[in-house]
Design a protein around this motif. Structure first.
Motif, PDB file in Angstrom:
ATOM      1  N   ARG A  23      69.335  41.423   3.663  1.00  0.00           N
ATOM      2  CA  ARG A  23      69.097  42.750   3.095  1.00  0.00           C
ATOM      3  C   ARG A  23      67.744  42.713   2.384  1.00  0.00           C
ATOM      4  N   PRO A  24      67.022  43.828   2.352  1.00  0.00           N
ATOM      5  CA  PRO A  24      65.731  43.851   1.657  1.00  0.00           C
ATOM      6  C   PRO A  24      65.906  43.479   0.185  1.00  0.00           C
ATOM      7  N   HIS A  34      66.903  43.214   7.463  1.00  0.00           N
ATOM      8  CA  HIS A  34      65.656  42.688   7.993  1.00  0.00           C
ATOM      9  C   HIS A  34      65.966  41.314   8.581  1.00  0.00           C
ATOM     10  N   LYS A  74      62.572  51.490  12.814  1.00  0.00           N
ATOM     11  CA  LYS A  74      62.577  50.048  13.098  1.00  0.00           C
ATOM     12  C   LYS A  74      61.155  49.582  13.420  1.00  0.00           C
ATOM     13  N   TRP A  75      60.821  48.399  12.933  1.00  0.00           N
ATOM     14  CA  TRP A  75      59.514  47.799  13.178  1.00  0.00           C
ATOM     15  C   TRP A  75      59.727  46.358  13.629  1.00  0.00           C
ATOM     16  N   THR A  77      57.289  42.976  13.919  1.00  0.00           N
ATOM     17  CA  THR A  77      55.967  42.406  13.667  1.00  0.00           C
ATOM     18  C   THR A  77      55.914  41.024  14.287  1.00  0.00           C
ATOM     19  N   ALA A  84      59.178  39.220  12.835  1.00  0.00           N
ATOM     20  CA  ALA A  84      59.895  39.902  11.759  1.00  0.00           C
ATOM     21  C   ALA A  84      60.387  41.246  12.296  1.00  0.00           C
ATOM     22  N   ARG A  86      62.362  44.803  11.073  1.00  0.00           N
ATOM     23  CA  ARG A  86      62.713  45.592   9.892  1.00  0.00           C
ATOM     24  C   ARG A  86      63.494  46.839  10.288  1.00  0.00           C
ATOM     25  N   GLY A  87      64.513  47.169   9.488  1.00  0.00           N
ATOM     26  CA  GLY A  87      65.254  48.404   9.689  1.00  0.00           C
ATOM     27  C   GLY A  87      66.434  48.294  10.623  1.00  0.00           C
TER      28      GLY A  87
END
Length: 194
Positions: A23-24, A34, A74-75, A77, A84, A86-87
């Motif tokens: 979790r963030p 994440h 959502k990302w 990287t 990575a 995210r979302g």
């Protein structure tokens, strides 16, 4: 298989060494996760080709970072030795997205001789340049209150050219063709095209 053997066999990323899902830290109450995957292989040689094929949002060639913007916030990287995400909504989605991007990296890298690498990215698009190439009718047929709002959404990949009916009128054909060329030069892609 070693990373070097993977490159020779056109499989750039064959093994994930570590996959952390969390979790963030800034707001652990959020209902998103994440994830970070780490590995020994250097996947950066694939970045210009992945950028070309998947329409990367931002590509920093000097630091070897490629950012992919997906739908629903959502990302992904890509770094030389880690990915990575995210979302993510749950563990299943985390594993599915990791498997998807790993497959994309390997499949695109295997076809790299057929792909024109792209070193620009969607983040370089300028809203004002997009706006200049729109009909500027503020007709709201696209679902946005103004052409400026539509241009901003278009830059982000949140809408498509087809959502602007006046743009498809014959009198705006030249503007549309210039806009299409401008968007394509940055690898633009609507978010729902993944």
């Amino acid at each position: 298989m070693t990373a070097a053997a993977g490159v020779k066999g056109n499989m750039l990323l064959d093994r994930i060494d570590n996959f952390d899902i969390f979790r963030p830290k800034m707001d652990s109450t959020k209902e998103v996760l994440h994830a970070i995957a780490a590995f020994e292989a250097d996947i950066s040689p694939a970045f210009p080709f992945v950028n070309a094929e998947l329409g990367g949002w931002d590509y920093d060639q000097a630091n070897q970072v490629l950012l992919l913007k997906l739908s629903d916030g959502k990302w992904i990287t890509l770094h030389s030795h880690k990915i990575a995400i995210r979302g993510i909504k749950d563990l299943d989605e985390a594993h599915a997205l990791l498997a998807w991007i790993q497959g994309q990296i390997n499949e695109i890298y295997a076809r790299r001789d057929e792909i024109q690498p792209r070193y620009t990215s969607q983040a370089g698009l300028k809203i004002m340049e997009i706006l200049k190439l729109l009909p500027l009718t503020n007709c709201k047929l696209c679902g946005y209150l103004t052409c400026m709002a539509y241009a901003a959404a278009l830059r982000e990949g949140e809408t498509s050219l087809q959502d602007c009916p006046p743009l498809w009128e014959e009198k705006f054909r030249e503007k549309r063709e210039k806009l299409e060329a401008y968007l394509q030069s940055f690898g633009w892609r609507a978010l729902d095209e993944f």
